[in-house]
Design a protein around this motif. Structure first.
Motif, PDB file in Angstrom:
ATOM      1  N   GLN A 132      -5.722  -0.274  -2.138  1.00 25.61           N
ATOM      2  CA  GLN A 132      -6.399  -1.191  -1.231  1.00 25.61           C
ATOM      3  C   GLN A 132      -7.216  -2.157  -2.085  1.00 25.61           C
ATOM      4  N   ASP A 137      -0.535  -6.611   3.892  1.00 24.82           N
ATOM      5  CA  ASP A 137      -0.783  -5.327   4.540  1.00 24.82           C
ATOM      6  C   ASP A 137       0.272  -4.318   4.094  1.00 24.82           C
ATOM      7  N   VAL A 186      -3.159  -5.099   0.300  1.00 24.54           N
ATOM      8  CA  VAL A 186      -2.800  -3.962  -0.539  1.00 24.54           C
ATOM      9  C   VAL A 186      -2.152  -4.467  -1.818  1.00 24.54           C
ATOM     10  N   MET A 196      -5.727  -5.632   5.974  1.00 22.00           N
ATOM     11  CA  MET A 196      -6.195  -5.119   4.704  1.00 22.00           C
ATOM     12  C   MET A 196      -5.163  -5.459   3.630  1.00 22.00           C
TER      13      MET A 196
END
Length: 104
Positions: free
Chosen positions: A100, A67, A3, A1
């Motif tokens: 995010q 991440d 960020v 993910m």
């Protein structure tokens, strides 16, 4: 993910900000110390908050990392010289937002 780390410099009547220093010295310092960890970096100078309204923010910088672990590493071991340099271009205490990335 992926960020993002956003560094937000609010505008105020007594705020000072040296944009030339930021662009010519601070951003290269960010690249020098965090470059291997970052995916992207972008800085936007505030020009307005709406029609005929002064900007609420002097500048918003957005740095993306692959991440949270990489962001934590960047903020832990690599950021000292970058953070110490802030006083060289502004008297504003920046606000921080970690987010995010939903779309890029």
């Amino acid at each position: 993910m992926t960020v993002s780390l956003q560094i937000i410099y609010p505008a105020s009547a007594d705020a000072t900000f040296d944009y030339d220093y930021y662009e010519e010295t601070h951003l290269p310092l960010v690249e020098e110390h965090l470059g291997e960890l970052m995916e992207t970096v972008e800085a936007s100078r505030g020009i307005a908050s709406g029609p005929d309204m002064p900007p609420a923010y002097l500048l918003i910088a957005t740095i993306t990392f692959p991440d949270m672990e990489t962001l934590d590493r960047a903020m832990g071991e690599k950021s000292g010289p970058v953070i110490d340099d802030v006083a060289n271009f502004t008297n504003v205490q920046p606000q921080i937002l970690v987010g995010q990335v939903l779309m890029s």
